[in-house]
Design an enzyme around this catalytic site. Sequence first.
Site, PDB file in Angstrom:
ATOM      1  N   THR A 155       7.932 -14.436 107.052  1.00  0.00           N
ATOM      2  CA  THR A 155       6.560 -14.098 107.436  1.00  0.00           C
ATOM      3  C   THR A 155       5.702 -15.015 106.572  1.00  0.00           C
ATOM      4  O   THR A 155       6.096 -15.322 105.434  1.00  0.00           O
ATOM      5  CB  THR A 155       6.213 -12.623 107.160  1.00  0.00           C
ATOM      6  N   SER A 277      14.537 -44.122 115.580  1.00  0.00           N
ATOM      7  CA  SER A 277      13.329 -44.866 115.233  1.00  0.00           C
ATOM      8  C   SER A 277      13.617 -46.347 115.390  1.00  0.00           C
ATOM      9  O   SER A 277      14.739 -46.802 115.142  1.00  0.00           O
ATOM     10  CB  SER A 277      12.931 -44.546 113.796  1.00  0.00           C
ATOM     11  N   LYS A 283      16.955 -42.307 111.206  1.00  0.00           N
ATOM     12  CA  LYS A 283      16.213 -41.207 111.813  1.00  0.00           C
ATOM     13  C   LYS A 283      16.777 -40.681 113.120  1.00  0.00           C
ATOM     14  O   LYS A 283      17.314 -41.408 113.921  1.00  0.00           O
ATOM     15  CB  LYS A 283      14.755 -41.625 112.047  1.00  0.00           C
ATOM     16  N   ASN A 285      14.953 -38.132 115.746  1.00  0.00           N
ATOM     17  CA  ASN A 285      13.715 -37.364 115.939  1.00  0.00           C
ATOM     18  C   ASN A 285      13.844 -36.345 117.072  1.00  0.00           C
ATOM     19  O   ASN A 285      14.368 -36.669 118.133  1.00  0.00           O
ATOM     20  CB  ASN A 285      12.556 -38.318 116.271  1.00  0.00           C
ATOM     21  N   GLU A 290       9.074 -31.969 120.479  1.00  0.00           N
ATOM     22  CA  GLU A 290       7.696 -32.349 120.155  1.00  0.00           C
ATOM     23  C   GLU A 290       6.875 -32.533 121.430  1.00  0.00           C
ATOM     24  O   GLU A 290       5.712 -32.139 121.505  1.00  0.00           O
ATOM     25  CB  GLU A 290       7.681 -33.649 119.350  1.00  0.00           C
ATOM     26  N   TYR A 317     -16.188 -22.230 151.133  1.00  0.00           N
ATOM     27  CA  TYR A 317     -15.591 -23.471 150.643  1.00  0.00           C
ATOM     28  C   TYR A 317     -16.664 -24.423 150.138  1.00  0.00           C
ATOM     29  O   TYR A 317     -17.744 -24.541 150.704  1.00  0.00           O
ATOM     30  CB  TYR A 317     -14.783 -24.156 151.766  1.00  0.00           C
ATOM     31  N   GLN A 322     -11.683 -29.327 146.076  1.00  0.00           N
ATOM     32  CA  GLN A 322     -10.663 -30.361 146.229  1.00  0.00           C
ATOM     33  C   GLN A 322     -10.067 -30.730 144.866  1.00  0.00           C
ATOM     34  O   GLN A 322      -8.947 -31.232 144.786  1.00  0.00           O
ATOM     35  CB  GLN A 322     -11.299 -31.587 146.902  1.00  0.00           C
TER      36      GLN A 322
END
Length: 459
Positions: A155, A277, A283, A285, A290, A317, A322
Amino acid sequence: MMKLWGGRFTKSAEEWVDAFGASIPFDQELVHEDIEGSLAHVSMLEYCNILTVEEASTIKKGLETLKEKAEQGELDYSVENEDIHLNLEKLLTDEIGPVGGKLHTGRSRNDQIATDMHLYLKKHTIEIMDNIKQLQQALLGQAENHVETIIPGYTHLQRAQPVSFAHHLMAYFWMLERDYTRLEDSLKRLNVSPLGAGALAGTTFPIDREYAAKRLGFDGVYDNSLDAVSDRDFILEFMSAASMIMMHLSRFSEELILWSSQEFNFVELDDTFATGSSIMPQKKNPDMAELVRGKTGRVYGNFVSLLTLLKGLPLAYNKDMQEDKEGMFDTVTTLEGSLKIFSGMIETMSVNTGVMEKETHSDFSNATELADYLAAKGLPFREAHEVVGKLVLQCIEKGIYLLDLSLEEYQTASPLFEEDIYEVLKPSTVVGRRNSAGGTGFDQVRSAIKKAKRKIQEK
Ligand code: ARG
């Protein structure tokens, strides 16, 4: 070129103005729904003796040809014909001659577009519900293997109490379950036909709206023609549910990103869902997680944008409407993509149980246990809290954890402590004993998984 609605006009339009007003660049996405809607409409016109059997059959054949061509990607749309409806009507008349012009009897583009969008969203809502189910299954698969795998629970992103890893994963299962039922519920309001509302006021032709609605698989028809052509609540409802789903996935993404960092090292995402990378060879990733987190923004954006679009519109309308389509398409594509990516990511994720195990032995997340222990022996909880707080401080000063203190040290702090505290302090005991309903106790988690499986089987 003469417009299909050009009768009242003396000047022809300018190409650049046409381009600004046209929706064909994006509403061609609705070609199949538009043709389905037209097929139902023409059948209804025939059934109601508004068109002859021959006229209807020629139009149907023409529409079938357009359908095949659409599947082959052979339809040539033009901006002068503005939108998918006028483009198809033009292509139909090119195909079968002037009788094609009879298709639009008793109908307007206003009820037509509303019908198309209902059909489109119904199809995709059902698909998305299935995508949710797949992700729930992937979660169940991992959860079943990790009931007794323990991770620190947090927490404030501070270690709080250890929990079963399966319990943590199952929290997302239940979020997705609510998402699923939200979409399921939205189908009741979505599955209603606007067709036959005409431009706004209904029509003088003796049409049978229920007949067309049934052919299209709708449960019924809108009760009010003005409402039928102006309503976009069904899209908003979908977008709101979609925003919540993306919010859930985004929170989950954030956890996966944290967990796959060197600092946590709790999980490793499969190579398929990670990238390297271009400059740093070491790396890996968590790009896909993400991206899902990032794409959440556009789904919220589409929702707010449509709400804003509608807020000042008088009935019925207005051309503003549109602008409702691109956001809807984008939300569907983004949501479907994100859910699929997530299923794959969860299914193939490997869990570093060794690291998790080590981590749960290197913190004070069993401190509550100690306080409960004293309280169970009659010490007021407030005082127990104080005693344990001091023991924690003692440990921090020495650079050790609660399991490392000697029984002597415990008994100096309180004579209520006995040998059994070492068992009580073990993370597996801490978790295992939390068997209140919905808690992380192993028995609770096992029965939650069983219940979840039944939910999946019912779908
Ligand atoms: N392309 C229009 C839209 O997407 C279809 C409805 C047009 N109706 C009209 N009366 N101009 O909203």
